[in-house]
Scaffold this active site. Structure first.
Site, mmCIF file in Angstrom:
data_model
loop_
_atom_site.group_PDB
_atom_site.id
_atom_site.type_symbol
_atom_site.label_atom_id
_atom_site.label_comp_id
_atom_site.label_asym_id
_atom_site.label_seq_id
_atom_site.Cartn_x
_atom_site.Cartn_y
_atom_site.Cartn_z
ATOM 1 N N TRP A 1 -2.624 -0.150 -3.617
ATOM 2 C CA TRP A 1 -2.523 0.810 -2.513
ATOM 3 C C TRP A 1 -3.487 1.970 -2.664
ATOM 4 C CZ3 TRP A 1 -0.966 -1.500 1.468
ATOM 5 C CH2 TRP A 1 0.015 -2.486 1.378
ATOM 6 N N ASP B 1 0.462 9.528 -2.243
ATOM 7 C CA ASP B 1 1.184 8.521 -1.472
ATOM 8 C C ASP B 1 2.485 8.245 -2.222
ATOM 9 O OD1 ASP B 1 2.212 6.210 -0.373
ATOM 10 O OD2 ASP B 1 0.414 4.989 -0.649
ATOM 11 N N LYS C 1 10.785 1.928 2.969
ATOM 12 C CA LYS C 1 11.210 1.480 1.639
ATOM 13 C C LYS C 1 12.461 2.243 1.210
ATOM 14 C CE LYS C 1 6.516 0.280 0.936
ATOM 15 N NZ LYS C 1 6.681 -1.168 1.034
HETATM 16 N N1 PLP Z 1 1.390 2.750 0.208
HETATM 17 C C1 PLP Z 1 2.308 2.112 -0.538
HETATM 18 C C2 PLP Z 1 2.670 2.675 -1.873
HETATM 19 C C3 PLP Z 1 2.903 0.937 -0.064
HETATM 20 O O1 PLP Z 1 3.809 0.301 -0.805
HETATM 21 C C4 PLP Z 1 2.528 0.452 1.206
HETATM 22 C C5 PLP Z 1 3.138 -0.775 1.756
HETATM 23 O O2 PLP Z 1 3.866 -1.502 1.153
HETATM 24 C C6 PLP Z 1 1.559 1.137 1.936
HETATM 25 C C7 PLP Z 1 1.025 2.286 1.422
HETATM 26 C C8 PLP Z 1 1.125 0.645 3.280
HETATM 27 O O3 PLP Z 1 2.123 0.936 4.175
HETATM 28 P P1 PLP Z 1 2.144 0.342 5.663
HETATM 29 O O4 PLP Z 1 2.412 -1.099 5.563
HETATM 30 O O5 PLP Z 1 3.252 1.143 6.290
HETATM 31 O O6 PLP Z 1 0.837 0.649 6.277
#
Ligand code: PLP
Length: 369
Positions: free
Chosen positions: A106, A175, A199
């Site tokens: 990520w 994040d 989540k």
């Molecule tokens: N950041 C983290 C830590 C994630 O676990 C995720 C998705 O699982 C994301 C970003 C991306 O999120 P989205 O699918 O809402 O764009």
């Protein structure tokens, strides 16, 4: 007929507290005696305003958010924030540089997205596999970076920061999509925190952003209006139609969290739950293996392999099939890494984790050579 009890260890969208689902079901057709559902309610009504205002206040209360921060609800998911962070903050300094600490999928994706808008410096040495947080003495932080970015919990690789990186005064962005409200956080150390709700704090469709006020109004001119934090802040997250029902579900989860001990108790329970699983892995003589360094193993997402370090796929398939027969679902590891992954978000109970631990022990006893 009695329905089989399902134990959901999915990584997201993930399990919600039962009490939240019951409350949502109770209010589905008639919210607060209005004769309509939240699904049918205009975002410009007093009733919706009460929902969004109380969601903001609960986040402020649960995380002790200082006065000089705004709490926003945005769309586009965590991925939308990969762009929004860069579009809003990379121009804070003339050089348009940002530092990224890359510890998993990520943060790597976020760094790639930011490259569209400025210069990105990945501060840590490149790793073949994401199994830890490189020692901070090896980071090449740039004192003139507009911000330093990191992902507090890498959902796929199970790498979690249990410390706040020292950026020597440069603005810190995190994040926290997969560990938001799983433990207390000192918000004052951050310029910006974001988290997709699906989540730990709700359902898909809404992303929470906590941003320090002095960082607002500095977006690049090409920043789309709906990703502009300043526009959202000025409009109480109502610049356009927000994901109303998702915000309502977040509000219910926050109320549940407040009534269930807040972040202090969640932290304690999350440590307890994750230790149950790590203890079995550690004491299995290598039958189960978690590739992540002990010091940064996630309390939320536990990836592991069975049979060998690289994983015995046949054995892993058997493990998943056996789990599924017991109602334990969504334990398959992310497609990029394979193996097994148990996600133990706030809504997953100690009893459910105990059931998984018992199954892991039984499987070990049966299959260990
Ligand atoms: N950041 C983290 C830590 C994630 O676990 C995720 C998705 O699982 C994301 C970003 C991306 O999120 P989205 O699918 O809402 O764009």
């Amino acid at each position: 007929m009695e329905t089989k009890k399902i134990l959901n260890f999915g990584s997201g969208p993930a399990k919600l507290p039962k009490a939240v689902l019951i409350q949502a079901q109770k209010e589905l057709l008639d919210y607060n005696g209005l004769g309509i559902s939240v699904l049918e309610m205009s975002h410009r009504t007093t009733d919706f305003n009460q929902i969004i205002t109380s969601a903001v206040s609960l986040i402020r209360e649960l995380l002790n958010v200082p006065e000089n921060y705004k709490v926003l609800f945005m769309q586009g998911g965590g991925t939308g924030q990969f762009s929004a962070v860069a579009l809003n903050l990379i121009g804070l300094k003339e050089d348009r540089c940002a530092d990224y600490i890359v510890t998993g999928t990520w943060s790597a994706s976020a760094a790639k997205e930011a490259e569209k808008y400025g210069k990105v410096n990945v501060v840590n040495p490149k790793a073949d596999r994401y199994t830890g947080i490189p020692d901070s003495s090896s980071w090449s932080l740039n004192p003139s970076a507009s911000y330093v970015y990191f992902c507090c919990n890498e959902t796929v690789h199970g790498v979690e920061f249990n410390f706040v990186p020292d950026t020597k005064g440069v603005i810190l962005v995190s994040d926290m999509s997969s560990n938001f409200l799983s433990r207390p956080v000192d918000v004052s150390k951050f310029g910006l925190i974001f988290a997709g709700a699906q989540k730990n704090v709700g359902c898909a469709g809404v992303t929470i952003v906590i941003v320090r006020e002095d960082l607002l109004g500095k977006a690049l001119k090409e920043c789309p209006t709906i990703l502009d934090y300043n526009v959202q802040a000025k409009n109480n997250s109502l610049h356009n139609t927000p994901p109303t029902y998702s915000i309502y579900i977040v509000k219910l989860v926050l109320e549940w969290l407040k009534n269930n001990g807040g972040t202090d108790l969640m932290n304690q329970l999350n440590k307890q739950k994750s230790s149950m699983i790590y203890d079995i892995i550690n004491n299995s003589n290598g039958f189960y293996s978690c590739p992540v360094n002990v010091s940064c193993r996630s309390h939320m997402n536990i990836p592991f392999r069975i049979g060998s370090l690289e994983g015995d796929e046949a054995l892993e398939r058997q493990f998943l099939e056996g789990a599924s027969k017991l109602g334990m679902i969504s334990l398959k590891g992310h497609r990029s890494v394979g193996g097994i992954r148990a996600s133990l978000y706030n809504a997953v109970t100690v009893e459910e984790t105990l059931a998984l631990a018992a199954y892991m022990k039984e499987f070990l006893n049966k299959h260990q050579p």
